[in-house]
Motif scaffolding. Structure first.
Motif, PDB file in Angstrom:
ATOM      1  N   THR A   1      31.698  44.138  35.441  1.00 11.34           N
ATOM      2  CA  THR A   1      32.529  43.334  35.978  1.00 11.34           C
ATOM      3  C   THR A   1      32.467  41.948  35.350  1.00 11.34           C
ATOM      4  O   THR A   1      32.384  42.408  34.200  1.00 11.34           O
ATOM      5  CB  THR A   1      31.350  43.046  37.048  1.00 11.34           C
ATOM      6  OG1 THR A   1      30.490  42.273  36.779  1.00 11.34           O
ATOM      7  CG2 THR A   1      30.586  44.366  37.913  1.00 11.34           C
ATOM      8  N   HIS A   2      33.177  41.195  36.044  1.00 14.51           N
ATOM      9  CA  HIS A   2      33.453  40.270  35.413  1.00 14.51           C
ATOM     10  C   HIS A   2      32.399  38.870  34.895  1.00 14.51           C
ATOM     11  O   HIS A   2      32.258  38.121  34.040  1.00 14.51           O
ATOM     12  CB  HIS A   2      34.855  38.888  36.258  1.00 14.51           C
ATOM     13  CG  HIS A   2      33.699  38.772  37.634  1.00 14.51           C
ATOM     14  ND1 HIS A   2      33.989  39.514  38.623  1.00 14.51           N
ATOM     15  CD2 HIS A   2      33.828  37.659  37.332  1.00 14.51           C
ATOM     16  CE1 HIS A   2      33.761  38.825  39.485  1.00 14.51           C
ATOM     17  NE2 HIS A   2      33.405  37.589  39.458  1.00 14.51           N
ATOM     18  N   TYR A   3      31.841  39.318  35.689  1.00 10.54           N
ATOM     19  CA  TYR A   3      30.649  38.051  35.289  1.00 10.54           C
ATOM     20  C   TYR A   3      29.292  38.426  34.872  1.00 10.54           C
ATOM     21  O   TYR A   3      28.233  38.205  34.461  1.00 10.54           O
ATOM     22  CB  TYR A   3      29.630  38.116  36.931  1.00 10.54           C
ATOM     23  CG  TYR A   3      29.058  39.272  37.544  1.00 10.54           C
ATOM     24  CD1 TYR A   3      27.675  39.556  37.259  1.00 10.54           C
ATOM     25  CD2 TYR A   3      29.420  39.423  38.873  1.00 10.54           C
ATOM     26  CE1 TYR A   3      27.370  40.786  37.887  1.00 10.54           C
ATOM     27  CE2 TYR A   3      29.650  41.129  39.101  1.00 10.54           C
ATOM     28  CZ  TYR A   3      28.660  40.928  39.261  1.00 10.54           C
ATOM     29  OH  TYR A   3      27.407  42.486  40.100  1.00 10.54           O
TER      30      TYR A   3
ATOM     31  N   LYS B   1      45.031  42.430  50.717  1.00 16.84           N
ATOM     32  CA  LYS B   1      44.537  42.795  49.797  1.00 16.84           C
ATOM     33  C   LYS B   1      43.892  44.571  49.181  1.00 16.84           C
ATOM     34  O   LYS B   1      44.328  44.952  50.068  1.00 16.84           O
ATOM     35  CB  LYS B   1      42.579  42.677  49.140  1.00 16.84           C
ATOM     36  CG  LYS B   1      42.759  41.223  48.802  1.00 16.84           C
ATOM     37  CD  LYS B   1      40.754  40.759  48.525  1.00 16.84           C
ATOM     38  CE  LYS B   1      40.444  39.665  47.970  1.00 16.84           C
ATOM     39  NZ  LYS B   1      39.248  38.864  48.111  1.00 16.84           N
TER      40      LYS B   1
ATOM     41  N   TYR C   1      43.990  47.838  47.371  1.00 22.98           N
ATOM     42  CA  TYR C   1      42.959  48.436  46.197  1.00 22.98           C
ATOM     43  C   TYR C   1      43.518  49.761  45.447  1.00 22.98           C
ATOM     44  O   TYR C   1      44.222  50.440  46.078  1.00 22.98           O
ATOM     45  CB  TYR C   1      41.628  49.210  46.738  1.00 22.98           C
ATOM     46  CG  TYR C   1      40.498  48.000  47.318  1.00 22.98           C
ATOM     47  CD1 TYR C   1      39.849  47.089  46.694  1.00 22.98           C
ATOM     48  CD2 TYR C   1      40.979  47.158  48.389  1.00 22.98           C
ATOM     49  CE1 TYR C   1      38.925  46.242  47.418  1.00 22.98           C
ATOM     50  CE2 TYR C   1      40.735  46.364  49.109  1.00 22.98           C
ATOM     51  CZ  TYR C   1      39.829  45.809  48.375  1.00 22.98           C
ATOM     52  OH  TYR C   1      39.026  44.520  48.776  1.00 22.98           O
TER      53      TYR C   1
ATOM     54  N   LYS D   1      44.272  43.659  43.987  1.00 25.08           N
ATOM     55  CA  LYS D   1      45.634  43.066  44.148  1.00 25.08           C
ATOM     56  C   LYS D   1      45.887  42.018  45.373  1.00 25.08           C
ATOM     57  O   LYS D   1      45.242  42.541  46.824  1.00 25.08           O
ATOM     58  CB  LYS D   1      46.854  43.873  44.011  1.00 25.08           C
ATOM     59  CG  LYS D   1      47.580  44.351  42.601  1.00 25.08           C
ATOM     60  CD  LYS D   1      48.182  45.658  42.549  1.00 25.08           C
ATOM     61  CE  LYS D   1      48.746  46.018  41.367  1.00 25.08           C
ATOM     62  NZ  LYS D   1      49.558  46.120  41.447  1.00 25.08           N
TER      63      LYS D   1
ATOM     64  N   GLU E   1      44.947  39.405  43.250  1.00 22.33           N
ATOM     65  CA  GLU E   1      44.582  39.244  41.659  1.00 22.33           C
ATOM     66  C   GLU E   1      43.797  39.114  40.358  1.00 22.33           C
ATOM     67  O   GLU E   1      44.618  39.116  39.672  1.00 22.33           O
ATOM     68  CB  GLU E   1      43.393  38.379  42.108  1.00 22.33           C
ATOM     69  CG  GLU E   1      43.205  37.711  43.517  1.00 22.33           C
ATOM     70  CD  GLU E   1      42.283  38.421  44.439  1.00 22.33           C
ATOM     71  OE1 GLU E   1      43.707  40.001  44.475  1.00 22.33           O
ATOM     72  OE2 GLU E   1      41.956  37.816  45.295  1.00 22.33           O
ATOM     73  N   ASN E   2      44.855  40.443  40.717  1.00 20.46           N
ATOM     74  CA  ASN E   2      44.256  41.956  39.858  1.00 20.46           C
ATOM     75  C   ASN E   2      42.654  41.566  39.133  1.00 20.46           C
ATOM     76  O   ASN E   2      43.455  42.294  37.911  1.00 20.46           O
ATOM     77  CB  ASN E   2      45.668  41.266  38.103  1.00 20.46           C
ATOM     78  CG  ASN E   2      46.736  42.070  38.887  1.00 20.46           C
ATOM     79  OD1 ASN E   2      46.841  42.812  39.580  1.00 20.46           O
ATOM     80  ND2 ASN E   2      47.738  41.135  37.980  1.00 20.46           N
ATOM     81  N   ASP E   3      42.289  41.465  39.896  1.00 22.19           N
ATOM     82  CA  ASP E   3      40.739  41.436  39.724  1.00 22.19           C
ATOM     83  C   ASP E   3      40.501  43.133  39.307  1.00 22.19           C
ATOM     84  O   ASP E   3      40.868  43.742  40.512  1.00 22.19           O
ATOM     85  CB  ASP E   3      39.824  40.934  40.465  1.00 22.19           C
ATOM     86  CG  ASP E   3      38.407  40.897  40.264  1.00 22.19           C
ATOM     87  OD1 ASP E   3      38.475  40.871  38.837  1.00 22.19           O
ATOM     88  OD2 ASP E   3      37.144  39.845  40.842  1.00 22.19           O
ATOM     89  N   TYR E   4      39.504  43.562  38.425  1.00 27.38           N
ATOM     90  CA  TYR E   4      38.822  44.400  38.147  1.00 27.38           C
ATOM     91  C   TYR E   4      38.283  45.221  38.005  1.00 27.38           C
ATOM     92  O   TYR E   4      37.471  44.407  37.054  1.00 27.38           O
ATOM     93  CB  TYR E   4      39.958  45.246  37.186  1.00 27.38           C
ATOM     94  CG  TYR E   4      39.469  44.963  35.838  1.00 27.38           C
ATOM     95  CD1 TYR E   4      38.709  45.924  34.945  1.00 27.38           C
ATOM     96  CD2 TYR E   4      40.398  43.867  35.401  1.00 27.38           C
ATOM     97  CE1 TYR E   4      38.123  45.132  33.876  1.00 27.38           C
ATOM     98  CE2 TYR E   4      39.921  43.414  34.219  1.00 27.38           C
ATOM     99  CZ  TYR E   4      38.963  43.926  32.951  1.00 27.38           C
ATOM    100  OH  TYR E   4      38.806  43.859  32.006  1.00 27.38           O
ATOM    101  N   LYS E   5      37.082  46.624  38.269  1.00 23.50           N
ATOM    102  CA  LYS E   5      35.940  46.564  37.671  1.00 23.50           C
ATOM    103  C   LYS E   5      36.234  48.290  36.726  1.00 23.50           C
ATOM    104  O   LYS E   5      36.678  48.931  37.671  1.00 23.50           O
ATOM    105  CB  LYS E   5      34.897  46.848  39.707  1.00 23.50           C
ATOM    106  CG  LYS E   5      33.412  46.925  39.063  1.00 23.50           C
ATOM    107  CD  LYS E   5      32.962  47.149  40.633  1.00 23.50           C
ATOM    108  CE  LYS E   5      33.045  45.867  41.607  1.00 23.50           C
ATOM    109  NZ  LYS E   5      32.329  45.653  42.197  1.00 23.50           N
TER     110      LYS E   5
END
Length: 309
Positions: free
Chosen positions: A46-48, A267, A269, A287, A289-293
């Motif tokens: 993840t991002h964190y 959002k 997925y 989407k 945000e184009n955040d991904y995992k």
């Protein structure tokens, strides 16, 4: 660096009165992590940071690791006897050094002489006794009382179950004061059988504070979620935000829509899947945000039964 406890909150148990909020001793399985099949290990990026999970052949979680960076991480070990949790060890590492003062061990003793009773003892790694919880169940196996004792005092949690015209309510009281109520009912859904409606009300010092209502379809997929706050002027719960969920033909979440006042947030997925027979997702993109995992998954090897004619 901001530390996100997305899964850690589910796994680690702190010896504080709020622990009673969870009531049950939770045992985690592959399904709790949206995993299918005989999963052995799962690494989540993840991002964190990173989340690492290990499972036994029966799908029970045996180890979890939350890595914030190379030097800061938390490790939890689980030990079982069959499906019974016997031991949980929560270890904290900071600057790559084991922190004995904040690491704890939970030991569980099961007594089934009469009705089921589970005793949980919490001890620090420095051998300090932190507290004890006793979980008492009725003849049907439902949790009805929890007794907590530690250095800060003691609490008694009572769980009362009622059934009125097909609506089941679980009321949780701590030292005689209502803390939470959970009402479950059913109604006919559009498809896949009956929908279940769960309304959870939260109280502070016995006074209503907030609530959430969740609607799930006949196979347990969350369809709608509404958040409420308690308006002291009207003495009623008032909707604050609502969420709706959409799924594809494989029951994968593909869209959420959140309404807060006049603001609508959508959002979507998107998934990539591994090549296994279980078709677990290995990348999830959210989407706009184009955040991904991403996930790296390994499985236990299983032998296929060959039938001779």
């Amino acid at each position: 660096m901001v530390k996100n406890y997305t899964y850690l909150v589910l796994i680690l148990t702190a010896i504080v009165p709020q622990f009673i909020l969870s009531q049950e001793i939770k045992i985690f399985r592959t399904s709790d992590f949206d995993l299918k099949g005989k999963v052995k290990k799962c690494l989540v990026l993840t991002h964190y940071g990173k989340e690492e999970y290990e499972f036994n052949i029966d799908g029970l979680l045996t180890k979890s690791v939350t890595r914030y960076n190379d030097q800061d991480y938390d490790v939890t070990h689980y030990k079982y006897s069959g499906d019974e949790l016997l031991e949980k060890r929560s270890e904290v590492y900071r600057d790559d050094v084991f922190d004995e003062n904040t690491s704890i061990a939970n030991f569980y003793t099961i007594d089934t002489t009469e009705n089921r009773k589970v005793t949980e003892k919490i001890i620090s790694y420095s051998k300090e006794f932190l507290g004890q919880n006793e979980y008492h169940y009725d003849a049907e196996g439902k949790l009805i009382k929890v007794f907590r004792n530690d250095n800060e005092g003691s609490d008694e949690t009572e769980i009362v179950y009622t059934n009125v015209k097909g609506e089941f309510t679980k009321t949780i009281k701590v030292n005689g004061i209502v803390l939470r109520s959970v009402r479950t009912s059913e109604k006919k859904g559009k498809d896949q059988g009956k929908n279940s409606i769960v309304l959870t009300k939260e109280f502070i010092e016995g006074q209503p504070n907030k609530a959430v209502e969740e609607v799930k379809n006949g196979i347990g997929l969350l369809q709608d979620r509404t958040l409420y706050y308690f308006d002291t002027k009207t003495n009623q719960f008032v909707p604050e935000a609502s969420m709706s969920y959409a799924y594809d033909e494989n029951n994968m979440l593909i869209k959420t829509e959140t309404k807060t006042g006049e603001v609508v947030e959508i959002k979507e997925y998107i998934y990539q899947f591994d090549g296994s027979e279980y078709a677990n997702w290995v990348k999830q993109i959210v989407k706009p945000e184009n955040d991904y995992k991403t996930r790296e998954i390994s499985y236990y090897k299983t032998e296929k039964l060959v039938v001779e004619e």
